[in-house]
Motif scaffolding. Structure first.
Motif, PDB file in Angstrom:
ATOM      1  N   ASP A  19       2.412   2.829  -8.084  1.00  0.00           N
ATOM      2  CA  ASP A  19       1.733   3.949  -7.446  1.00  0.00           C
ATOM      3  C   ASP A  19       1.260   3.498  -6.064  1.00  0.00           C
ATOM      4  O   ASP A  19       0.190   2.907  -5.923  1.00  0.00           O
ATOM      5  CB  ASP A  19       0.554   4.399  -8.303  1.00  0.00           C
ATOM      6  N   LEU A  20       2.056   3.779  -5.042  1.00  0.00           N
ATOM      7  CA  LEU A  20       1.745   3.311  -3.701  1.00  0.00           C
ATOM      8  C   LEU A  20       0.587   4.078  -3.070  1.00  0.00           C
ATOM      9  O   LEU A  20       0.098   3.699  -2.001  1.00  0.00           O
ATOM     10  CB  LEU A  20       2.993   3.408  -2.816  1.00  0.00           C
ATOM     11  N   ASN A  21       0.140   5.138  -3.731  1.00  0.00           N
ATOM     12  CA  ASN A  21      -1.034   5.877  -3.257  1.00  0.00           C
ATOM     13  C   ASN A  21      -2.349   5.288  -3.776  1.00  0.00           C
ATOM     14  O   ASN A  21      -3.426   5.696  -3.341  1.00  0.00           O
ATOM     15  CB  ASN A  21      -0.938   7.351  -3.673  1.00  0.00           C
ATOM     16  N   ASP A  22      -2.248   4.350  -4.697  1.00  0.00           N
ATOM     17  CA  ASP A  22      -3.447   3.682  -5.188  1.00  0.00           C
ATOM     18  C   ASP A  22      -4.044   2.846  -4.060  1.00  0.00           C
ATOM     19  O   ASP A  22      -3.319   2.093  -3.394  1.00  0.00           O
ATOM     20  CB  ASP A  22      -3.081   2.787  -6.375  1.00  0.00           C
ATOM     21  N   PRO A  23      -5.353   2.960  -3.812  1.00  0.00           N
ATOM     22  CA  PRO A  23      -5.969   2.161  -2.734  1.00  0.00           C
ATOM     23  C   PRO A  23      -5.699   0.669  -2.863  1.00  0.00           C
ATOM     24  O   PRO A  23      -5.600  -0.042  -1.857  1.00  0.00           O
ATOM     25  CB  PRO A  23      -7.466   2.468  -2.885  1.00  0.00           C
ATOM     26  N   LYS A  24      -5.548   0.194  -4.099  1.00  0.00           N
ATOM     27  CA  LYS A  24      -5.285  -1.231  -4.299  1.00  0.00           C
ATOM     28  C   LYS A  24      -3.888  -1.626  -3.830  1.00  0.00           C
ATOM     29  O   LYS A  24      -3.604  -2.811  -3.640  1.00  0.00           O
ATOM     30  CB  LYS A  24      -5.475  -1.600  -5.771  1.00  0.00           C
ATOM     31  N   ALA A  25      -3.008  -0.624  -3.656  1.00  0.00           N
ATOM     32  CA  ALA A  25      -1.639  -0.901  -3.207  1.00  0.00           C
ATOM     33  C   ALA A  25      -1.490  -0.779  -1.693  1.00  0.00           C
ATOM     34  O   ALA A  25      -0.365  -0.782  -1.176  1.00  0.00           O
ATOM     35  CB  ALA A  25      -0.665   0.048  -3.902  1.00  0.00           C
ATOM     36  N   LYS A  26      -2.604  -0.682  -0.986  1.00  0.00           N
ATOM     37  CA  LYS A  26      -2.555  -0.595   0.471  1.00  0.00           C
ATOM     38  C   LYS A  26      -1.819  -1.808   1.029  1.00  0.00           C
ATOM     39  O   LYS A  26      -2.091  -2.953   0.668  1.00  0.00           O
ATOM     40  CB  LYS A  26      -3.972  -0.533   1.051  1.00  0.00           C
ATOM     41  N   GLY A  27      -0.880  -1.560   1.920  1.00  0.00           N
ATOM     42  CA  GLY A  27      -0.070  -2.633   2.483  1.00  0.00           C
ATOM     43  C   GLY A  27       1.287  -2.760   1.818  1.00  0.00           C
ATOM     44  O   GLY A  27       2.213  -3.351   2.391  1.00  0.00           O
ATOM     45  N   GLN A  28       1.416  -2.223   0.599  1.00  0.00           N
ATOM     46  CA  GLN A  28       2.707  -2.196  -0.068  1.00  0.00           C
ATOM     47  C   GLN A  28       3.543  -1.052   0.511  1.00  0.00           C
ATOM     48  O   GLN A  28       3.046   0.054   0.691  1.00  0.00           O
ATOM     49  CB  GLN A  28       2.533  -1.986  -1.572  1.00  0.00           C
ATOM     50  N   ILE A  29       4.791  -1.301   0.826  1.00  0.00           N
ATOM     51  CA  ILE A  29       5.676  -0.267   1.365  1.00  0.00           C
ATOM     52  C   ILE A  29       6.869  -0.095   0.440  1.00  0.00           C
ATOM     53  O   ILE A  29       7.271  -1.030  -0.262  1.00  0.00           O
ATOM     54  CB  ILE A  29       6.140  -0.603   2.794  1.00  0.00           C
ATOM     55  N   ASP A  69       6.702   0.248 -20.296  1.00  0.00           N
ATOM     56  CA  ASP A  69       6.611   0.667 -18.896  1.00  0.00           C
ATOM     57  C   ASP A  69       5.245   1.256 -18.543  1.00  0.00           C
ATOM     58  O   ASP A  69       5.101   1.932 -17.518  1.00  0.00           O
ATOM     59  CB  ASP A  69       7.723   1.657 -18.557  1.00  0.00           C
ATOM     60  N   SER A  70       4.249   0.982 -19.368  1.00  0.00           N
ATOM     61  CA  SER A  70       2.884   1.289 -18.942  1.00  0.00           C
ATOM     62  C   SER A  70       2.546   0.500 -17.687  1.00  0.00           C
ATOM     63  O   SER A  70       1.678   0.886 -16.906  1.00  0.00           O
ATOM     64  CB  SER A  70       1.881   0.960 -20.049  1.00  0.00           C
ATOM     65  N   CYS A  71       3.248  -0.611 -17.508  1.00  0.00           N
ATOM     66  CA  CYS A  71       3.154  -1.399 -16.287  1.00  0.00           C
ATOM     67  C   CYS A  71       4.509  -2.067 -16.072  1.00  0.00           C
ATOM     68  O   CYS A  71       4.939  -2.866 -16.904  1.00  0.00           O
ATOM     69  CB  CYS A  71       2.045  -2.442 -16.402  1.00  0.00           C
ATOM     70  N   HIS A  72       5.161  -1.749 -14.958  1.00  0.00           N
ATOM     71  CA  HIS A  72       6.517  -2.255 -14.722  1.00  0.00           C
ATOM     72  C   HIS A  72       6.563  -3.684 -14.205  1.00  0.00           C
ATOM     73  O   HIS A  72       7.486  -4.435 -14.514  1.00  0.00           O
ATOM     74  CB  HIS A  72       7.221  -1.389 -13.661  1.00  0.00           C
ATOM     75  N   THR A  73       5.594  -4.049 -13.357  1.00  0.00           N
ATOM     76  CA  THR A  73       5.738  -5.247 -12.530  1.00  0.00           C
ATOM     77  C   THR A  73       4.599  -6.237 -12.736  1.00  0.00           C
ATOM     78  O   THR A  73       3.518  -5.888 -13.224  1.00  0.00           O
ATOM     79  CB  THR A  73       5.767  -4.869 -11.035  1.00  0.00           C
ATOM     80  N   GLN A  74       4.850  -7.480 -12.320  1.00  0.00           N
ATOM     81  CA  GLN A  74       3.801  -8.493 -12.344  1.00  0.00           C
ATOM     82  C   GLN A  74       2.632  -8.084 -11.455  1.00  0.00           C
ATOM     83  O   GLN A  74       1.477  -8.182 -11.853  1.00  0.00           O
ATOM     84  CB  GLN A  74       4.370  -9.839 -11.866  1.00  0.00           C
ATOM     85  N   TRP A  75       2.933  -7.641 -10.232  1.00  0.00           N
ATOM     86  CA  TRP A  75       1.881  -7.272  -9.284  1.00  0.00           C
ATOM     87  C   TRP A  75       1.064  -6.106  -9.820  1.00  0.00           C
ATOM     88  O   TRP A  75      -0.165  -6.078  -9.697  1.00  0.00           O
ATOM     89  CB  TRP A  75       2.486  -6.899  -7.938  1.00  0.00           C
ATOM     90  N   GLY A  76       1.731  -5.140 -10.441  1.00  0.00           N
ATOM     91  CA  GLY A  76       1.013  -4.009 -11.010  1.00  0.00           C
ATOM     92  C   GLY A  76       0.025  -4.434 -12.074  1.00  0.00           C
ATOM     93  O   GLY A  76      -1.104  -3.941 -12.137  1.00  0.00           O
ATOM     94  N   TRP A  77       0.429  -5.393 -12.927  1.00  0.00           N
ATOM     95  CA  TRP A  77      -0.465  -5.891 -13.975  1.00  0.00           C
ATOM     96  C   TRP A  77      -1.632  -6.662 -13.377  1.00  0.00           C
ATOM     97  O   TRP A  77      -2.791  -6.461 -13.750  1.00  0.00           O
ATOM     98  CB  TRP A  77       0.307  -6.779 -14.940  1.00  0.00           C
ATOM     99  N   GLN A  78      -1.361  -7.514 -12.424  1.00  0.00           N
ATOM    100  CA  GLN A  78      -2.400  -8.358 -11.842  1.00  0.00           C
ATOM    101  C   GLN A  78      -3.416  -7.557 -11.034  1.00  0.00           C
ATOM    102  O   GLN A  78      -4.550  -7.994 -10.847  1.00  0.00           O
ATOM    103  CB  GLN A  78      -1.766  -9.437 -10.961  1.00  0.00           C
ATOM    104  N   ASN A  79      -3.007  -6.360 -10.566  1.00  0.00           N
ATOM    105  CA  ASN A  79      -3.893  -5.559  -9.728  1.00  0.00           C
ATOM    106  C   ASN A  79      -4.293  -4.227 -10.370  1.00  0.00           C
ATOM    107  O   ASN A  79      -4.937  -3.397  -9.730  1.00  0.00           O
ATOM    108  CB  ASN A  79      -3.228  -5.298  -8.377  1.00  0.00           C
ATOM    109  N   GLU A  80      -3.901  -4.034 -11.641  1.00  0.00           N
ATOM    110  CA  GLU A  80      -4.212  -2.811 -12.387  1.00  0.00           C
ATOM    111  C   GLU A  80      -3.754  -1.565 -11.629  1.00  0.00           C
ATOM    112  O   GLU A  80      -4.516  -0.634 -11.369  1.00  0.00           O
ATOM    113  CB  GLU A  80      -5.702  -2.719 -12.712  1.00  0.00           C
TER     114      GLU A  80
END
Length: 326
Positions: A77-87, A265-276
């Motif tokens: 979810d690139l709209n999540d504030p925690k994903a700021k900087g991810q493109i 697929d509640s969480c696809h990626t390592q980064w997604g898990w580490q950053n919720e």
């Protein structure tokens, strides 16, 4: 109300939206038209099980069926504030299935891997041309087909648990005997979505002719997070984590070498898990997905599994979640 009045100009977009939503609801359909038997399984009311040191230990193995590449915007979810900087970009991922061998009840799979017809650009694919054009199937690099793996390892399969029925999790189902039970989560088959209008035929083909679909029912409440001690000996827990799809499942395995938490697929990626951060456009209900992801994080904090397995990337140590923040 005049057609070009200010009020009409304000109201018109809402009328269009309402019309679209009404039509989408009317023509929504199930992910598959195959019939599923509903099997009621009582789910405990407490938030977490009181795990004991069970003497029954499962043999657990992860198998990488293929490497793949899809847009990051579907995975996160690139709209999540925690994903700021991810493109958004093409993101390398993998397709996995998991082998669980119970000493009494035999061998089961979690998800179905990939079938032979998807190897080496073979055109005898089980999906429609429209679906194939959207799936980047040319990026698939297959290591093991499902049938080959089962034959090479002389596995007499007793059942398959599906994390959910998105196409990338059923790509090998047609290579499995149709009499084998296919277990799916609550409402996974019976819920309806507009997008299923385009994928239902492909899902039907991949599941094979007259599959033995069993939709688990863990609660009277639709969309409830719950869990099931499937074998009754606290060796293997089926966890209902709706959101990514209506019937998404995760799994906790008490294996010989420790605990293993399969997230689906509640969480696809390592980064997604580490950053919720939940998946992006691939998820049906973001709010419910966030709730389920939070539950899985709390499960990890409670039981400290040896490894956690995101849906499409390499496993991570089962550290307490706050450890990733240090």
């Amino acid at each position: 109300m005049e057609l070009n009045s200010p009020l009409a100009m304000i109201v018109r977009p809402f009328i269009r939206l309402l019309t679209y939503l009404t039509l989408a609801t009317l023509i929504s359909c199930q992910v598959t038209s195959h019939q599923a038997k509903e099997e009621w399984k009582t789910s405990p009311s407490q938030e977490f099980p009181s795990l004991r040191q069970t003497t029954t230990k499962i043999e657990f193995k992860i198998v990488k069926a293929a490497d793949w590449e899809v847009p990051l915007s579907g995975l996160l979810d690139l709209n999540d504030p925690k994903a700021k900087g991810q493109i958004d970009r093409p993101e390398p991922i993998s397709i996995y299935f998991y082998v669980i061998k119970h000493p009494k009840f035999g061998t089961y799979l979690i998800d179905s891997g990939v079938g032979k017809s998807f190897r080496n650009g073979n055109q005898e694919r089980k999906v429609s041309s429209i679906v194939a054009s959207q799936m980047n199937l040319e990026k698939l690099k297959i290591f093991h087909t499902t049938k080959e793996y089962l034959l090479e390892n002389k596995i007499e399969l007793k059942g398959v648990f599906f994390t959910h029925l998105h196409l990338d999790h059923v790509l090998g189902a047609y290579e499995i005997d149709s009499k084998i039970p296919f277990y799916v989560g609550p409402s996974e088959v019976t819920s309806k979505q507009f997008i299923n209008l385009f994928v239902q035929g492909s899902t039907n083909n991949l599941l094979g002719e007259e599959p033995n679909l069993i939709q688990l029912k863990l609660s009277e409440e639709i969309g409830k997070i719950s869990y099931l001690d499937f074998f009754g000996d606290e060796s293997f827990f089926v966890i209902s984590v709706p959101g990514h799809t209506a019937g998404s499942l995760a799994f906790y395995v008490q294996a010989k070498d420790g605990g293993h938490l399969v997230l689906g697929d509640s969480c696809h990626t390592q980064w997604g898990w580490q950053n919720e951060v939940i998946p992006g456009s691939f998820t049906a209900d973001p709010d419910l997905n966030r709730k389920s992801l939070r539950y899985l994080i709390e499960w990890t904090n409670q039981f400290k599994p040896k490894f956690v397995y995101p849906g499409h990337q390499e496993r991570l140590p089962g550290l307490a979640f706050e450890t990733w923040k240090r």
